[in-house]
Motif scaffolding. Structure first.
Motif, PDB file in Angstrom:
ATOM      1  N   VAL A 139       0.884  -1.180   0.000  1.00 30.65           N
ATOM      2  CA  VAL A 139       0.000   0.000   0.000  1.00 30.65           C
ATOM      3  C   VAL A 139       0.914   1.221   0.000  1.00 30.65           C
ATOM      4  CG1 VAL A 139      -1.992   1.108   1.088  1.00 30.65           C
ATOM      5  CG2 VAL A 139      -1.649  -1.346   1.365  1.00 30.65           C
ATOM      6  N   ASN A 140       1.670   1.350  -1.080  1.00 31.89           N
ATOM      7  CA  ASN A 140       2.770   2.316  -1.118  1.00 31.89           C
ATOM      8  C   ASN A 140       2.936   2.850  -2.527  1.00 31.89           C
ATOM      9  OD1 ASN A 140       5.418   3.506  -1.226  1.00 31.89           O
ATOM     10  ND2 ASN A 140       5.905   2.460   0.691  1.00 31.89           N
ATOM     11  N   SER A 141       2.627   4.120  -2.695  1.00 35.93           N
ATOM     12  CA  SER A 141       2.688   4.747  -4.019  1.00 35.93           C
ATOM     13  C   SER A 141       4.111   4.838  -4.553  1.00 35.93           C
ATOM     14  CB  SER A 141       2.078   6.147  -3.950  1.00 35.93           C
ATOM     15  OG  SER A 141       2.769   6.928  -2.974  1.00 35.93           O
ATOM     16  N   GLN A 142       5.105   4.765  -3.672  1.00 32.48           N
ATOM     17  CA  GLN A 142       6.505   4.893  -4.094  1.00 32.48           C
ATOM     18  C   GLN A 142       7.098   3.547  -4.516  1.00 32.48           C
ATOM     19  OE1 GLN A 142       8.080   8.309  -3.901  1.00 32.48           O
ATOM     20  NE2 GLN A 142       5.847   8.378  -3.993  1.00 32.48           N
ATOM     21  N   GLU A 164      -1.464   3.719  -9.244  1.00 31.53           N
ATOM     22  CA  GLU A 164      -2.592   3.838 -10.173  1.00 31.53           C
ATOM     23  C   GLU A 164      -3.921   3.940  -9.419  1.00 31.53           C
ATOM     24  OE1 GLU A 164      -2.046   0.350 -12.497  1.00 31.53           O
ATOM     25  OE2 GLU A 164      -0.494   1.240 -13.779  1.00 31.53           O
ATOM     26  N   LEU A 165      -4.066   3.147  -8.363  1.00 33.88           N
ATOM     27  CA  LEU A 165      -5.306   3.175  -7.580  1.00 33.88           C
ATOM     28  C   LEU A 165      -5.487   4.514  -6.874  1.00 33.88           C
ATOM     29  CD1 LEU A 165      -5.115  -0.413  -6.039  1.00 33.88           C
ATOM     30  CD2 LEU A 165      -6.661   0.362  -7.852  1.00 33.88           C
ATOM     31  N   LEU A 166      -4.403   5.089  -6.374  1.00 35.40           N
ATOM     32  CA  LEU A 166      -4.483   6.387  -5.707  1.00 35.40           C
ATOM     33  C   LEU A 166      -4.818   7.496  -6.701  1.00 35.40           C
ATOM     34  CD1 LEU A 166      -1.468   5.960  -3.296  1.00 35.40           C
ATOM     35  CD2 LEU A 166      -3.803   6.479  -2.565  1.00 35.40           C
ATOM     36  N   LEU A 167      -4.227   7.444  -7.884  1.00 35.33           N
ATOM     37  CA  LEU A 167      -4.534   8.455  -8.906  1.00 35.33           C
ATOM     38  C   LEU A 167      -6.000   8.388  -9.316  1.00 35.33           C
ATOM     39  CD1 LEU A 167      -1.318   8.248 -11.131  1.00 35.33           C
ATOM     40  CD2 LEU A 167      -2.073  10.214  -9.781  1.00 35.33           C
ATOM     41  N   ALA A 168      -6.572   7.181  -9.233  1.00 34.72           N
ATOM     42  CA  ALA A 168      -7.966   6.996  -9.631  1.00 34.72           C
ATOM     43  C   ALA A 168      -8.937   7.129  -8.460  1.00 34.72           C
ATOM     44  CB  ALA A 168      -8.126   5.622 -10.279  1.00 34.72           C
ATOM     45  N   ASP A 169      -8.419   7.468  -7.266  1.00 29.13           N
ATOM     46  CA  ASP A 169      -9.255   7.535  -6.050  1.00 29.13           C
ATOM     47  C   ASP A 169      -9.996   6.220  -5.801  1.00 29.13           C
ATOM     48  OD1 ASP A 169      -8.656  10.185  -5.269  1.00 29.13           O
ATOM     49  OD2 ASP A 169     -10.030  10.949  -6.786  1.00 29.13           O
ATOM     50  N   VAL A 196       1.198   7.454   0.404  1.00 26.56           N
ATOM     51  CA  VAL A 196       0.324   7.923  -0.684  1.00 26.56           C
ATOM     52  C   VAL A 196       0.936   9.104  -1.441  1.00 26.56           C
ATOM     53  CG1 VAL A 196      -1.721   7.128   0.574  1.00 26.56           C
ATOM     54  CG2 VAL A 196      -1.010   9.516   0.778  1.00 26.56           C
ATOM     55  N   ALA A 197       2.224   9.370  -1.254  1.00 26.23           N
ATOM     56  CA  ALA A 197       2.862  10.527  -1.902  1.00 26.23           C
ATOM     57  C   ALA A 197       2.882  10.336  -3.421  1.00 26.23           C
ATOM     58  CB  ALA A 197       4.283  10.687  -1.377  1.00 26.23           C
ATOM     59  N   LEU A 198       2.433  11.366  -4.143  1.00 27.50           N
ATOM     60  CA  LEU A 198       2.406  11.340  -5.609  1.00 27.50           C
ATOM     61  C   LEU A 198       2.840  12.699  -6.140  1.00 27.50           C
ATOM     62  CD1 LEU A 198      -1.147   9.741  -6.013  1.00 27.50           C
ATOM     63  CD2 LEU A 198       1.000   8.589  -6.604  1.00 27.50           C
ATOM     64  N   VAL A 199       3.748  12.701  -7.104  1.00 30.76           N
ATOM     65  CA  VAL A 199       4.148  13.992  -7.690  1.00 30.76           C
ATOM     66  C   VAL A 199       3.002  14.577  -8.502  1.00 30.76           C
ATOM     67  CG1 VAL A 199       6.612  13.464  -7.736  1.00 30.76           C
ATOM     68  CG2 VAL A 199       5.190  12.819  -9.691  1.00 30.76           C
ATOM     69  N   GLU A 229      -4.896  14.680   2.585  1.00 28.89           N
ATOM     70  CA  GLU A 229      -6.277  14.213   2.517  1.00 28.89           C
ATOM     71  C   GLU A 229      -6.368  12.770   2.040  1.00 28.89           C
ATOM     72  OE1 GLU A 229      -9.446  15.217   3.495  1.00 28.89           O
ATOM     73  OE2 GLU A 229      -8.067  16.405   4.681  1.00 28.89           O
ATOM     74  N   GLN A 230      -5.510  12.422   1.069  1.00 32.66           N
ATOM     75  CA  GLN A 230      -5.505  11.020   0.633  1.00 32.66           C
ATOM     76  C   GLN A 230      -5.045  10.099   1.753  1.00 32.66           C
ATOM     77  OE1 GLN A 230      -3.671  10.250  -3.383  1.00 32.66           O
ATOM     78  NE2 GLN A 230      -5.804   9.689  -3.697  1.00 32.66           N
ATOM     79  N   MET A 231      -4.049  10.528   2.496  1.00 31.24           N
ATOM     80  CA  MET A 231      -3.577   9.717   3.620  1.00 31.24           C
ATOM     81  C   MET A 231      -4.700   9.532   4.641  1.00 31.24           C
ATOM     82  SD  MET A 231      -1.172   8.016   5.173  1.00 31.24           S
ATOM     83  CE  MET A 231       0.524   8.421   4.700  1.00 31.24           C
ATOM     84  N   ARG A 232      -5.410  10.597   4.967  1.00 34.17           N
ATOM     85  CA  ARG A 232      -6.504  10.509   5.937  1.00 34.17           C
ATOM     86  C   ARG A 232      -7.566   9.516   5.466  1.00 34.17           C
ATOM     87  NH1 ARG A 232     -11.267  12.265   7.795  1.00 34.17           N
ATOM     88  NH2 ARG A 232     -11.873  13.049   5.763  1.00 34.17           N
ATOM     89  N   GLU A 233      -7.905   9.589   4.190  1.00 33.25           N
ATOM     90  CA  GLU A 233      -8.933   8.702   3.638  1.00 33.25           C
ATOM     91  C   GLU A 233      -8.491   7.242   3.675  1.00 33.25           C
ATOM     92  OE1 GLU A 233     -12.572   7.736   2.298  1.00 33.25           O
ATOM     93  OE2 GLU A 233     -11.955   9.804   2.695  1.00 33.25           O
TER      94      GLU A 233
END
Length: 569
Positions: A333-336, A343-348, A372-375, A382-386
């Motif tokens: 569960v790591n965007s890095q 991809e899942l985080l970019l798509a919410d 959840v860090a994304l350039v 907010e993404q981290m909280r969610e």
């Protein structure tokens, strides 16, 4: 000695001949308004409990937060009601006995995903509790009693509010936290078990922990036994006079008579080391007299010394260091580190991301690393909280908050209902960021990972890894006061696929660095992102290389391993 609290306020007030005018003409019985209209009645109630043998009276302020008083149109009287409730209790108790400032739930459940009940943020709750606690302290209470807690995240906000009030007042009092368990199940309303409750509250450094309300003592027996065996602070038990029943005219009846209630509490003192007893809903001065008589000659048992450091999710707790080692920290569960997570985080697509977390837990992960860090996006907080909210509600594994941004770490910890791990701090740009993050982690009771990086760069040799670890220990433990057992060093490893002669011994240096940190810095733990060692190697070979490397790291003293547990042999 055993400390005896008073009994239930509501049931005893029913014995007084009170009019609608006494209740301020409100369309119902708001007991808290009596401190304004009939302070004599409340003082008399306190006195009756003290005469019966209570040593502590609780203020008539259980529903006196601004949020609850707003329901009665009394929000503007919040400070006045709480201060007067404390002053009335103080008059009744005098200088020899004690006043507990009662703070009950707001009606919100901040850890839940209910759109209404979960629709409040941690900072807003802290502000509400700060106002109430400040007025109680101003009125002269001897301790703050946060009680009938149903959401452990709300309890956390109340502790933060109380501490903010103490800071403003320049006076601190002890904090006692009392949770309410569901009948039969032994868990809180949102599924928190007693191990998670204790781990979270002890990490917040509260002074007394226990149970109140909800049931009679019989349904509390297993939880009280656990607290008696594991709590390092005094334990209290303040039950109802049995499970409530409905009377013939629709009234609520509490069936437990004084003698059996007192006998059960006396047994809890004798068998499980309970040090504080009293009564909640339905308990009268007769109940308190029986309890006081039963425990008068008893002594609380000594509390156990701290055991192995625990971390917790909203649901349950686990040791930070598993036996046998290592603790497996799921890394997907790591965007890095995961293209799919990115991809899942970019798509919410949080639902599928939650499934990734579940797959990690089912594969054997004890802890879940969440990054959840994304350039491509600027809403990391907010993404981290969610994400952590959803994981907390569905997964039993504690969360490791993975971010370089202090505000993202703060946001995550304000949403996580358990004791988390923060990943991470380092000295790459000096100590400024460390000096920001460590107080946040400490306030929330989190464990903390530190990377062996300083202003020169990543430590490549075992000697440099140890040198940086010593320096960070001085800053984090000696200056900021984090306990060494909650400090975890990531000695860092590098890929072996560069072909560069300089990096050829890097994995061996990491193994030796782990060994030296564990041997020479007492108490601290070690962690490692294991799969970095095999970056660039084909998947079947990666699984082998990662597994062999992990084996040697564990032999050297590695405590936590960030891996995909499904890919480790």
């Amino acid at each position: 000695r055993i400390v005896v609290f008073d009994g239930g306020l509501g049931a005893t007030l029913e014995e007084f001949d009170l009019t609608a005018e006494d209740y301020g003409g409100l369309p119902g019985k708001c007991h808290e308004v009596l401190v304004l209209n009939r302070p004599d009645v409340i003082e008399g109630l306190h006195s009756s409990m003290l005469d019966a043998g209570a040593e502590v009276v609780e203020t008539d302020s259980f529903q006196a937060s601004r949020i609850k008083l707003e329901e009665w149109g009394l929000a503007e009287h919040t400070v006045e009601i709480n201060r007067k409730a404390a002053e009335i209790g103080r008059r009744a108790a005098g200088p020899e006995r004690f006043v507990a400032g009662s703070i009950g739930p707001t009606g919100y459940l901040p850890a839940s995903d209910d759109p209404t009940l979960g629709g409040i943020r941690f900072p807003e709750l802290v502000e509400v509790f700060t106002e109430q606690a400040a007025a109680l302290v101003d009125g002269g209470v001897d301790l703050i009693m946060i009680e009938t807690v149903q959401d452990i995240l709300e309890a956390k906000a109340a502790v933060f509010g109380a501490r903010a009030a103490f800071k403003a007042a320049g006076r601190s009092v002890p904090i006692q936290v009392s949770v309410s368990l569901l009948p039969n199940g032994g868990k809180m309303l949102l599924g928190t078990d007693v191990s998670a409750m204790l781990t979270t509250l002890e990490a917040l450094r509260v002074d007394v922990i226990g149970l109140n309300c909800s049931t009679g003592p019989e349904d509390m027996r297993d939880a009280i036994r656990y607290l008696g065996e594991h709590s390092t602070v005094p334990v209290h038990c303040i039950p109802n006079a049995g499970l409530p029943l409905q009377g013939p005219d629709g009234e609520t009846i509490f069936p437990e008579e004084p003698a059996p209630l007192a006998e059960a509490l006396g047994e809890f003192v004798e068998k499980h080391g309970v040090g504080v007893v009293g009564g909640c809903c339905g308990t009268t001065p007769e109940h308190i007299r029986a309890i006081a008589d039963r425990v008068r000659d008893l002594k609380p048992s000594p509390r156990p010394a701290p055991g192995e450091l625990m971390v917790s999710s909203m649901m349950t707790a686990t040791q930070l260091v598993q036996e046998p080692r290592p603790t497996l920290v799921g890394e997907r569960v790591n965007s890095q580190g995961s293209r799919r997570a990115k991809e899942l985080l970019l798509a919410d697509d949080y639902e599928t991301l939650n499934q990734v977390a579940e797959d990690q837990v089912e594969g054997g992960a004890h802890v879940l690393d969440v990054c959840v860090a994304l350039v491509e996006r600027a809403d990391e907080d907010e993404q981290m909280r969610e994400v952590v909210k959803r994981i907390s509600l569905t997964q039993p594994a504690p969360i490791q908050v993975d971010s370089t941004e202090p505000e993202v770490i703060r946001t995550a910890l304000e949403q996580i209902p358990g004791r988390a791990i923060v990943n991470s701090v380092n000295l790459e740009a000096g100590r400024d960021k460390l000096d920001t993050v460590v107080p946040i982690a400490k306030a929330h009771g989190a464990a903390l990972i530190a990377l062996t990086i300083d202003e020169v760069g990543m430590a490549k040799t075992a000697e440099r890894k140890l040198e940086i670890a010593r320096r960070i220990t001085e800053l984090v433990c000696d200056e900021h006061g984090l306990e060494p057992e909650a400090l975890v060093f990531d000695a860092l490893t590098f890929t072996l696929t560069t072909g560069d002669e300089e990096w050829r011994p890097s994995a061996v240096e990491t193994i030796e660095g782990i060994r030296r940190i564990k041997a020479e810095i007492p108490g601290v733990k070690t962690s490692l992102g294991v799969s970095n060692v095999s970056f660039g190697v084909s998947q079947p070979a990666r699984a082998v290389l990662n597994s062999v490397f992990l084996h040697h790291c564990v032999e050297a003293g590695l405590d936590l391993a960030m891996v995909n547990p499904n890919h480790i042999k």
